[in-house]
Scaffold this motif. Structure first.
Motif, PDB file in Angstrom:
ATOM      1  N   LEU A  49       0.812  -1.220   0.000  1.00  0.00           N
ATOM      2  CA  LEU A  49       0.000   0.000   0.000  1.00  0.00           C
ATOM      3  C   LEU A  49       0.844   1.267   0.000  1.00  0.00           C
ATOM      4  O   LEU A  49       0.312   2.360  -0.156  1.00  0.00           O
ATOM      5  CB  LEU A  49      -0.916   0.009   1.234  1.00  0.00           C
ATOM      6  CG  LEU A  49      -1.938  -1.108   1.303  1.00  0.00           C
ATOM      7  CD1 LEU A  49      -2.603  -1.138   2.678  1.00  0.00           C
ATOM      8  CD2 LEU A  49      -2.970  -0.973   0.208  1.00  0.00           C
ATOM      9  N   ARG A  50       2.163   1.100   0.238  1.00  0.00           N
ATOM     10  CA  ARG A  50       3.075   2.240   0.406  1.00  0.00           C
ATOM     11  C   ARG A  50       2.576   3.155   1.519  1.00  0.00           C
ATOM     12  O   ARG A  50       2.520   4.371   1.386  1.00  0.00           O
ATOM     13  CB  ARG A  50       3.278   2.987  -0.909  1.00  0.00           C
ATOM     14  CG  ARG A  50       3.911   2.097  -1.975  1.00  0.00           C
ATOM     15  CD  ARG A  50       4.473   2.794  -3.161  1.00  0.00           C
ATOM     16  NE  ARG A  50       5.362   3.888  -2.908  1.00  0.00           N
ATOM     17  CZ  ARG A  50       6.655   3.806  -2.570  1.00  0.00           C
ATOM     18  NH1 ARG A  50       7.203   2.631  -2.416  1.00  0.00           N
ATOM     19  NH2 ARG A  50       7.390   4.875  -2.392  1.00  0.00           N
ATOM     20  N   LEU A  51       2.215   2.504   2.636  1.00  0.00           N
ATOM     21  CA  LEU A  51       1.754   3.198   3.837  1.00  0.00           C
ATOM     22  C   LEU A  51       2.633   2.807   5.009  1.00  0.00           C
ATOM     23  O   LEU A  51       3.279   1.770   5.001  1.00  0.00           O
ATOM     24  CB  LEU A  51       0.310   2.827   4.174  1.00  0.00           C
ATOM     25  CG  LEU A  51      -0.798   3.427   3.342  1.00  0.00           C
ATOM     26  CD1 LEU A  51      -2.138   2.877   3.793  1.00  0.00           C
ATOM     27  CD2 LEU A  51      -0.810   4.941   3.449  1.00  0.00           C
ATOM     28  N   ASN A  52       2.585   3.624   6.026  1.00  0.00           N
ATOM     29  CA  ASN A  52       3.331   3.412   7.246  1.00  0.00           C
ATOM     30  C   ASN A  52       2.868   2.113   7.922  1.00  0.00           C
ATOM     31  O   ASN A  52       1.748   2.029   8.418  1.00  0.00           O
ATOM     32  CB  ASN A  52       3.097   4.623   8.157  1.00  0.00           C
ATOM     33  CG  ASN A  52       3.900   4.594   9.418  1.00  0.00           C
ATOM     34  OD1 ASN A  52       4.053   3.555  10.042  1.00  0.00           O
ATOM     35  ND2 ASN A  52       4.391   5.754   9.817  1.00  0.00           N
ATOM     36  N   ALA A  53       3.738   1.109   7.914  1.00  0.00           N
ATOM     37  CA  ALA A  53       3.399  -0.187   8.512  1.00  0.00           C
ATOM     38  C   ALA A  53       3.148  -0.058  10.012  1.00  0.00           C
ATOM     39  O   ALA A  53       2.329  -0.790  10.576  1.00  0.00           O
ATOM     40  CB  ALA A  53       4.511  -1.198   8.245  1.00  0.00           C
ATOM     41  N   TYR A  54       3.838   0.879  10.667  1.00  0.00           N
ATOM     42  CA  TYR A  54       3.610   1.082  12.094  1.00  0.00           C
ATOM     43  C   TYR A  54       2.201   1.612  12.340  1.00  0.00           C
ATOM     44  O   TYR A  54       1.554   1.235  13.319  1.00  0.00           O
ATOM     45  CB  TYR A  54       4.629   2.058  12.679  1.00  0.00           C
ATOM     46  CG  TYR A  54       6.063   1.596  12.629  1.00  0.00           C
ATOM     47  CD1 TYR A  54       6.407   0.259  12.489  1.00  0.00           C
ATOM     48  CD2 TYR A  54       7.094   2.511  12.747  1.00  0.00           C
ATOM     49  CE1 TYR A  54       7.720  -0.147  12.455  1.00  0.00           C
ATOM     50  CE2 TYR A  54       8.424   2.117  12.725  1.00  0.00           C
ATOM     51  CZ  TYR A  54       8.731   0.783  12.571  1.00  0.00           C
ATOM     52  OH  TYR A  54      10.041   0.387  12.556  1.00  0.00           O
ATOM     53  N   HIS A  55       1.735   2.480  11.467  1.00  0.00           N
ATOM     54  CA  HIS A  55       0.374   3.010  11.615  1.00  0.00           C
ATOM     55  C   HIS A  55      -0.651   1.889  11.445  1.00  0.00           C
ATOM     56  O   HIS A  55      -1.607   1.795  12.222  1.00  0.00           O
ATOM     57  CB  HIS A  55       0.111   4.115  10.594  1.00  0.00           C
ATOM     58  CG  HIS A  55      -1.311   4.559  10.556  1.00  0.00           C
ATOM     59  ND1 HIS A  55      -1.889   5.261  11.584  1.00  0.00           N
ATOM     60  CD2 HIS A  55      -2.273   4.381   9.633  1.00  0.00           C
ATOM     61  CE1 HIS A  55      -3.158   5.502  11.289  1.00  0.00           C
ATOM     62  NE2 HIS A  55      -3.410   4.976  10.109  1.00  0.00           N
ATOM     63  N   LEU A  56      -0.463   1.037  10.446  1.00  0.00           N
ATOM     64  CA  LEU A  56      -1.401  -0.068  10.243  1.00  0.00           C
ATOM     65  C   LEU A  56      -1.432  -0.963  11.479  1.00  0.00           C
ATOM     66  O   LEU A  56      -2.503  -1.344  11.954  1.00  0.00           O
ATOM     67  CB  LEU A  56      -1.010  -0.876   9.001  1.00  0.00           C
ATOM     68  CG  LEU A  56      -1.126  -0.150   7.663  1.00  0.00           C
ATOM     69  CD1 LEU A  56      -0.581  -1.024   6.537  1.00  0.00           C
ATOM     70  CD2 LEU A  56      -2.566   0.262   7.391  1.00  0.00           C
ATOM     71  N   MET A  57      -0.252  -1.275  12.013  1.00  0.00           N
ATOM     72  CA  MET A  57      -0.214  -2.134  13.192  1.00  0.00           C
ATOM     73  C   MET A  57      -0.790  -1.423  14.414  1.00  0.00           C
ATOM     74  O   MET A  57      -1.496  -2.041  15.217  1.00  0.00           O
ATOM     75  CB  MET A  57       1.204  -2.621  13.490  1.00  0.00           C
ATOM     76  CG  MET A  57       1.243  -3.569  14.692  1.00  0.00           C
ATOM     77  SD  MET A  57       2.874  -4.198  15.088  1.00  0.00           S
ATOM     78  CE  MET A  57       2.909  -5.678  14.091  1.00  0.00           C
ATOM     79  N   ALA A  58      -0.500  -0.146  14.566  1.00  0.00           N
ATOM     80  CA  ALA A  58      -1.030   0.604  15.712  1.00  0.00           C
ATOM     81  C   ALA A  58      -2.561   0.600  15.700  1.00  0.00           C
ATOM     82  O   ALA A  58      -3.187   0.412  16.740  1.00  0.00           O
ATOM     83  CB  ALA A  58      -0.497   2.035  15.704  1.00  0.00           C
ATOM     84  N   ARG A  59      -3.157   0.808  14.526  1.00  0.00           N
ATOM     85  CA  ARG A  59      -4.618   0.793  14.402  1.00  0.00           C
ATOM     86  C   ARG A  59      -5.162  -0.581  14.767  1.00  0.00           C
ATOM     87  O   ARG A  59      -6.124  -0.721  15.505  1.00  0.00           O
ATOM     88  CB  ARG A  59      -5.055   1.104  12.964  1.00  0.00           C
ATOM     89  CG  ARG A  59      -4.992   2.513  12.544  1.00  0.00           C
ATOM     90  CD  ARG A  59      -6.243   3.352  12.862  1.00  0.00           C
ATOM     91  NE  ARG A  59      -6.309   3.702  14.262  1.00  0.00           N
ATOM     92  CZ  ARG A  59      -7.317   3.403  15.083  1.00  0.00           C
ATOM     93  NH1 ARG A  59      -8.359   2.763  14.671  1.00  0.00           N
ATOM     94  NH2 ARG A  59      -7.297   3.754  16.336  1.00  0.00           N
ATOM     95  N   ALA A  60      -4.545  -1.618  14.198  1.00  0.00           N
ATOM     96  CA  ALA A  60      -5.022  -2.974  14.448  1.00  0.00           C
ATOM     97  C   ALA A  60      -4.797  -3.395  15.895  1.00  0.00           C
ATOM     98  O   ALA A  60      -5.653  -4.072  16.481  1.00  0.00           O
ATOM     99  CB  ALA A  60      -4.348  -3.962  13.500  1.00  0.00           C
ATOM    100  N   ALA A  61      -3.673  -2.997  16.474  1.00  0.00           N
ATOM    101  CA  ALA A  61      -3.410  -3.345  17.878  1.00  0.00           C
ATOM    102  C   ALA A  61      -4.488  -2.765  18.776  1.00  0.00           C
ATOM    103  O   ALA A  61      -4.990  -3.434  19.686  1.00  0.00           O
ATOM    104  CB  ALA A  61      -2.032  -2.845  18.299  1.00  0.00           C
ATOM    105  N   LEU A  62      -4.863  -1.541  18.491  1.00  0.00           N
ATOM    106  CA  LEU A  62      -5.900  -0.877  19.291  1.00  0.00           C
ATOM    107  C   LEU A  62      -7.276  -1.496  19.041  1.00  0.00           C
ATOM    108  O   LEU A  62      -7.995  -1.819  19.973  1.00  0.00           O
ATOM    109  CB  LEU A  62      -5.922   0.625  18.964  1.00  0.00           C
ATOM    110  CG  LEU A  62      -6.871   1.484  19.771  1.00  0.00           C
ATOM    111  CD1 LEU A  62      -6.540   1.422  21.256  1.00  0.00           C
ATOM    112  CD2 LEU A  62      -6.802   2.918  19.283  1.00  0.00           C
ATOM    113  N   GLU A  63      -7.620  -1.667  17.782  1.00  0.00           N
ATOM    114  CA  GLU A  63      -8.964  -2.153  17.435  1.00  0.00           C
ATOM    115  C   GLU A  63      -9.163  -3.643  17.732  1.00  0.00           C
ATOM    116  O   GLU A  63     -10.276  -4.068  17.995  1.00  0.00           O
ATOM    117  CB  GLU A  63      -9.259  -1.892  15.953  1.00  0.00           C
ATOM    118  CG  GLU A  63      -9.343  -0.435  15.581  1.00  0.00           C
ATOM    119  CD  GLU A  63     -10.584   0.276  16.109  1.00  0.00           C
ATOM    120  OE1 GLU A  63     -11.517  -0.386  16.608  1.00  0.00           O
ATOM    121  OE2 GLU A  63     -10.606   1.511  16.026  1.00  0.00           O
ATOM    122  N   SER A  64      -8.080  -4.416  17.653  1.00  0.00           N
ATOM    123  CA  SER A  64      -8.234  -5.867  17.792  1.00  0.00           C
ATOM    124  C   SER A  64      -7.631  -6.431  19.072  1.00  0.00           C
ATOM    125  O   SER A  64      -7.635  -7.647  19.252  1.00  0.00           O
ATOM    126  CB  SER A  64      -7.582  -6.578  16.600  1.00  0.00           C
ATOM    127  OG  SER A  64      -6.177  -6.570  16.714  1.00  0.00           O
TER     128      SER A  64
END
Length: 179
Positions: A49-64
């Motif tokens: 996605l050419r996106l910040n992998a830390y942001h994706l993980m941070a969102r998922a860590a919080l939501e899941s």
């Protein structure tokens, strides 16, 4: 909390290391995927996605709950297969099961598909529309288009992002913030 203003559209693959991702993801026997799998999935999703992998993980860590929520562990769909939703997309406080229905509609039948395709959905629905910081996911001044209802979510995301950058030894690199 400055990381709630981090521009997650800035992509540099060398910024996202296994150590940074491991610093955030909590290994749990209750999680649907191992720490190694989570690191691999978020790295691949960020690259594609050419996106910040830390942001994706941070969102998922919080939501899941680091892959331990009912939605991230998979819900049986109408066809008997399991469907996963790591970001809680279309799950509402009053009725979180709508997130499972949406995951089935999207065909998110593996944790990786949920992470990668859910990340793409976040990119299309929010980031590409100008909501390029965790702060803007909750407080967007230009229109009423919010990702989450939790008022503390940007601060929680900031803490998670800080954890990743610190774990990777990247706190002193050039980071771009939108304030």
């Amino acid at each position: 909390n400055i990381f709630m203003f981090l521009d997650v559209t800035r992509y540099n693959a060398s910024d996202y290391t296994d150590q940074g991702l491991r610093a955030l993801w909590v290994e749990s026997s209750k999680a649907v995927c191992t720490e190694d799998e989570a690191v691999q999935y978020f790295t691949e999703a960020g690259k594609s996605l050419r996106l910040n992998a830390y942001h994706l993980m941070a969102r998922a860590a919080l939501e899941s709950g680091h892959g331990t929520s009912n939605l991230s562990k998979g819900k049986v769909g109408t066809d008997g297969k399991l469907y996963y939703n790591f970001y809680g997309i279309k799950a509402y406080d009053k009725n979180p099961s709508t997130g499972a229905v949406y995951a089935e509609q999207r065909g998110w039948d593996t944790p990786f598909r949920s992470i990668a395709e859910g990340g793409n959905w976040i990119n299309d629905q929010y980031i590409q529309r100008g909501q390029k910081t965790p702060y803007f996911f909750r407080f967007y001044p230009f229109k009423d288009h919010l990702y989450m209802s939790d008022l503390q979510a940007p601060a929680k995301d900031a803490k998670n992002l800080y954890t990743c950058y610190k774990g990777a030894g990247k706190l002193n690199t050039n980071l771009h913030f939108v304030i």
